[in-house]
Design an enzyme around this catalytic site. Sequence first.
Site, PDB file in Angstrom:
ATOM      1  N   ARG A 176      -1.331  -6.464  -7.914  1.00 40.84           N
ATOM      2  CA  ARG A 176      -0.552  -7.052  -8.262  1.00 40.84           C
ATOM      3  C   ARG A 176      -0.119  -8.195  -9.183  1.00 40.84           C
ATOM      4  O   ARG A 176       1.160  -8.416  -9.141  1.00 40.84           O
ATOM      5  CB  ARG A 176      -0.203  -7.474  -6.775  1.00 40.84           C
ATOM      6  CG  ARG A 176      -0.096  -6.490  -5.649  1.00 40.84           C
ATOM      7  CD  ARG A 176      -0.883  -6.842  -4.400  1.00 40.84           C
ATOM      8  NE  ARG A 176      -2.701  -7.285  -4.319  1.00 40.84           N
ATOM      9  CZ  ARG A 176      -3.289  -8.477  -2.966  1.00 40.84           C
ATOM     10  NH1 ARG A 176      -2.603  -8.482  -2.015  1.00 40.84           N
ATOM     11  NH2 ARG A 176      -4.252  -8.563  -3.796  1.00 40.84           N
ATOM     12  N   LYS A 188     -18.254  -5.735   8.058  1.00 40.27           N
ATOM     13  CA  LYS A 188     -16.928  -6.625   8.267  1.00 40.27           C
ATOM     14  C   LYS A 188     -16.388  -6.886   9.671  1.00 40.27           C
ATOM     15  O   LYS A 188     -16.689  -5.189  10.072  1.00 40.27           O
ATOM     16  CB  LYS A 188     -16.094  -5.545   7.663  1.00 40.27           C
ATOM     17  CG  LYS A 188     -15.488  -6.652   5.967  1.00 40.27           C
ATOM     18  CD  LYS A 188     -14.109  -6.284   5.624  1.00 40.27           C
ATOM     19  CE  LYS A 188     -13.846  -6.892   4.464  1.00 40.27           C
ATOM     20  NZ  LYS A 188     -12.939  -6.868   3.460  1.00 40.27           N
ATOM     21  N   HIS A 200       0.807  -0.817   0.061  1.00 41.52           N
ATOM     22  CA  HIS A 200       0.046  -0.409  -0.047  1.00 41.52           C
ATOM     23  C   HIS A 200       0.770   1.317   0.166  1.00 41.52           C
ATOM     24  O   HIS A 200      -0.004   2.463  -0.647  1.00 41.52           O
ATOM     25  CB  HIS A 200      -1.031   0.258   0.980  1.00 41.52           C
ATOM     26  CG  HIS A 200      -2.010  -1.341   1.185  1.00 41.52           C
ATOM     27  ND1 HIS A 200      -1.661  -2.259   2.486  1.00 41.52           N
ATOM     28  CD2 HIS A 200      -3.013  -1.604   0.171  1.00 41.52           C
ATOM     29  CE1 HIS A 200      -3.333  -2.910   2.321  1.00 41.52           C
ATOM     30  NE2 HIS A 200      -3.647  -1.917   0.633  1.00 41.52           N
ATOM     31  N   SER A 246      -2.968  -7.513   3.073  1.00 40.84           N
ATOM     32  CA  SER A 246      -3.050  -7.089   4.111  1.00 40.84           C
ATOM     33  C   SER A 246      -4.309  -8.865   5.257  1.00 40.84           C
ATOM     34  O   SER A 246      -3.657  -9.225   6.415  1.00 40.84           O
ATOM     35  CB  SER A 246      -4.393  -6.369   4.571  1.00 40.84           C
ATOM     36  OG  SER A 246      -4.208  -5.088   4.141  1.00 40.84           O
TER      37      SER A 246
HETATM   38  O1  PNS Z   1      -8.925  -3.120   0.115  1.00 43.76           O
HETATM   39  P1  PNS Z   1     -10.044  -3.748  -0.246  1.00 43.76           P
HETATM   40  O2  PNS Z   1     -11.012  -4.190  -0.125  1.00 43.76           O
HETATM   41  O3  PNS Z   1     -10.173  -4.523  -1.587  1.00 43.76           O
HETATM   42  O4  PNS Z   1     -10.959  -2.315  -1.291  1.00 43.76           O
HETATM   43  C1  PNS Z   1     -12.076  -2.975  -2.008  1.00 43.76           C
HETATM   44  C2  PNS Z   1     -13.089  -1.165  -2.106  1.00 43.76           C
HETATM   45  C3  PNS Z   1     -13.200  -0.417  -0.423  1.00 43.76           C
HETATM   46  C4  PNS Z   1     -11.938  -0.305  -2.617  1.00 43.76           C
HETATM   47  C5  PNS Z   1     -14.356  -1.712  -2.509  1.00 43.76           C
HETATM   48  O5  PNS Z   1     -14.868  -2.535  -1.813  1.00 43.76           O
HETATM   49  C6  PNS Z   1     -15.133  -0.344  -2.701  1.00 43.76           C
HETATM   50  O6  PNS Z   1     -15.265   0.031  -3.083  1.00 43.76           O
HETATM   51  N1  PNS Z   1     -16.353  -0.145  -2.025  1.00 43.76           N
HETATM   52  C7  PNS Z   1     -17.128   0.772  -1.477  1.00 43.76           C
HETATM   53  C8  PNS Z   1     -18.182  -0.203  -1.754  1.00 43.76           C
HETATM   54  C9  PNS Z   1     -18.856   0.090  -3.711  1.00 43.76           C
HETATM   55  O7  PNS Z   1     -18.589   1.170  -4.283  1.00 43.76           O
HETATM   56  N2  PNS Z   1     -18.608  -1.136  -3.730  1.00 43.76           N
HETATM   57  C10 PNS Z   1     -19.262  -0.904  -5.557  1.00 43.76           C
HETATM   58  C11 PNS Z   1     -17.720  -1.390  -6.518  1.00 43.76           C
HETATM   59  S1  PNS Z   1     -18.252  -1.612  -8.128  1.00 43.76           S
END
Ligand code: PNS
Length: 183
Positions: A88, A39, A15, A126
């Site tokens: 990645r 979560k 990150h 993570s």
């Molecule tokens: O670090 P992560 O868990 O891979 O991040 C995922 C994240 C937070 C970017 C994704 O889950 C997200 O954007 N969540 C917010 C809800 C949302 O917008 N959902 C539609 C995504 S297309």
Amino acid sequence: MAIYPGSFDPPTKGHLDLIARGSRIFDELVVAILRNPDKTPLFSVEERKEMIELLTSGYKNVRVDTFEGLTVDYATSVRATAVLRGIRAISDYEYELQMALMNRKLQPSLETVFMMPAEHYSYVSSRLVREIAAMGGPVGALVPGLIEQRLRAKFKNTSPAKRSRSKATALPSRRGKKRSTQL
Ligand code: PNS
């Protein structure tokens, strides 16, 4: 201006590598931590915010924020024109592509920009950091020293047996659930 949304539970060297790269190509970068009521995180949103703030204090154009709800709505609220995400390995691609295209459907003016972290962080996640730390394994190569200390403090009173059953470490990341190959 771009946002770098994610869970960051905990923030890893991968990150941090992406934040460094993002800060060089965007005038301003907001690291945006999702408040996800579905979560049970290892670190609270406040803890993660404080840790990322400490780790990014050297960047003038990086700030840290939290958000709830849709990433596109948060991006609009802070007038971001781009969403930064890291890829990645090829196993990240399918989910990231789906998310980028869905976000584009929801907000056509918002671009997703993918960057690759340094290859030596390509296996860092993570979820694996939480798992290794919970079992008392070494995570110094995967996370900054500050995070290593916080992980040690988190697990110091937990026996390895209890740690392996811990809900926080057992939960796969939202991203991981969608993938056949978990990094
Ligand atoms: O670090 P992560 O868990 O891979 O991040 C995922 C994240 C937070 C970017 C994704 O889950 C997200 O954007 N969540 C917010 C809800 C949302 O917008 N959902 C539609 C995504 S297309």
